[in-house]
Enzyme design. Structure first.
Site, PDB file in Angstrom:
ATOM      1  N   GLU A 235      28.324  26.185   6.350  1.00 25.73           N
ATOM      2  CA  GLU A 235      29.635  26.708   6.796  1.00 25.73           C
ATOM      3  C   GLU A 235      30.041  27.564   5.592  1.00 25.73           C
ATOM      4  OE1 GLU A 235      34.162  24.840   7.615  1.00 25.73           O
ATOM      5  OE2 GLU A 235      32.395  23.557   7.322  1.00 25.73           O
TER       6      GLU A 235
ATOM      7  N   ARG B 145      17.735  12.208   5.741  1.00 28.39           N
ATOM      8  CA  ARG B 145      17.723  10.911   6.315  1.00 28.39           C
ATOM      9  C   ARG B 145      16.851  10.859   7.415  1.00 28.39           C
ATOM     10  NH1 ARG B 145      22.470  11.510   4.032  1.00 28.39           N
ATOM     11  NH2 ARG B 145      24.025  12.436   5.554  1.00 28.39           N
TER      12      ARG B 145
END
Length: 188
Positions: free
Chosen positions: A108, A71
């Site tokens: 994560e 993005r």
């Protein structure tokens, strides 16, 4: 006496935030996805957003805007064009056709790698890194390290959205990277 708002940037930032859609439980349960597609699909919203970045960097004497995959590729080239500077794509591994340098960072659950062309910039070039949001900060940190490895001076990291509860903005500022974000959302 002028009818101009006392703080037009704050008003513009609120307008930008109002165009960001929150999609609950996507891509997995518990995640509140901050979707910028309504913002960039809104002609005035896109203009106001880009103007906020241009206003921020117009006097920064930049050489490049670097955009993070994917993005950051939407807003980065527009900002670079408006500032009359070059654009550097920092891509996911295996997407750039020429000789690259890479940086791996922790997610994560696992790792990811981004790359930059080895000749994308040089010693002393002034660069701003742009992305849609700062979550854990891993991608922007990797971009910073890549640019610095090529000799660039990373002036600032810039994003539309900060998710401060995920710790990325703290990680980046603790590492010495100045940040500019248009808006923030609490929670995950």
């Amino acid at each position: 006496m002028s009818n101009a708002p006392a703080n037009p940037s704050a008003e513009a930032a609120q307008f930008v935030k109002s165009l960001i859609r929150t999609v609950p439980d996507w891509p997995q349960p518990g995640v509140q996805f901050r979707d910028i597609t309504p913002l960039i699909g809104h002609p005035k919203g896109l203009r106001v957003l880009i103007d906020l970045f241009v206003e921020r960097y117009v006097d920064a004497k930049l050489d490049y805007v670097a955009g993070l995959d994917a993005r950051g590729f939407i807003i980065g080239p527009i900002v670079a064009y408006e500032l009359n500077v070059g654009f550097i794509p920092i891509r996911k591994i295996g997407k750039l056709p020429y000789k690259t340098v890479s940086e791996t960072y922790k997610l994560e659950y696992g790792e990811a790698t981004v790359e930059i062309h080895e000749d994308a910039c040089g010693k002393g070039d002034r660069v701003v890194i742009v992305d849609d949001l700062i979550a854990t900060g891993g991608t922007m940190m990797a971009g910073k390290l890549l640019l610095e490895r090529l000799g660039a001076s990373v002036v600032e990291g810039a994003a539309i959205i900060d998710l401060p509860d995920l710790g990325g903005s703290k990680l980046l500022t603790d590492a010495g990277l100045s940040l500019f974000t248009v808006t923030a959302f609490g929670g995950h």
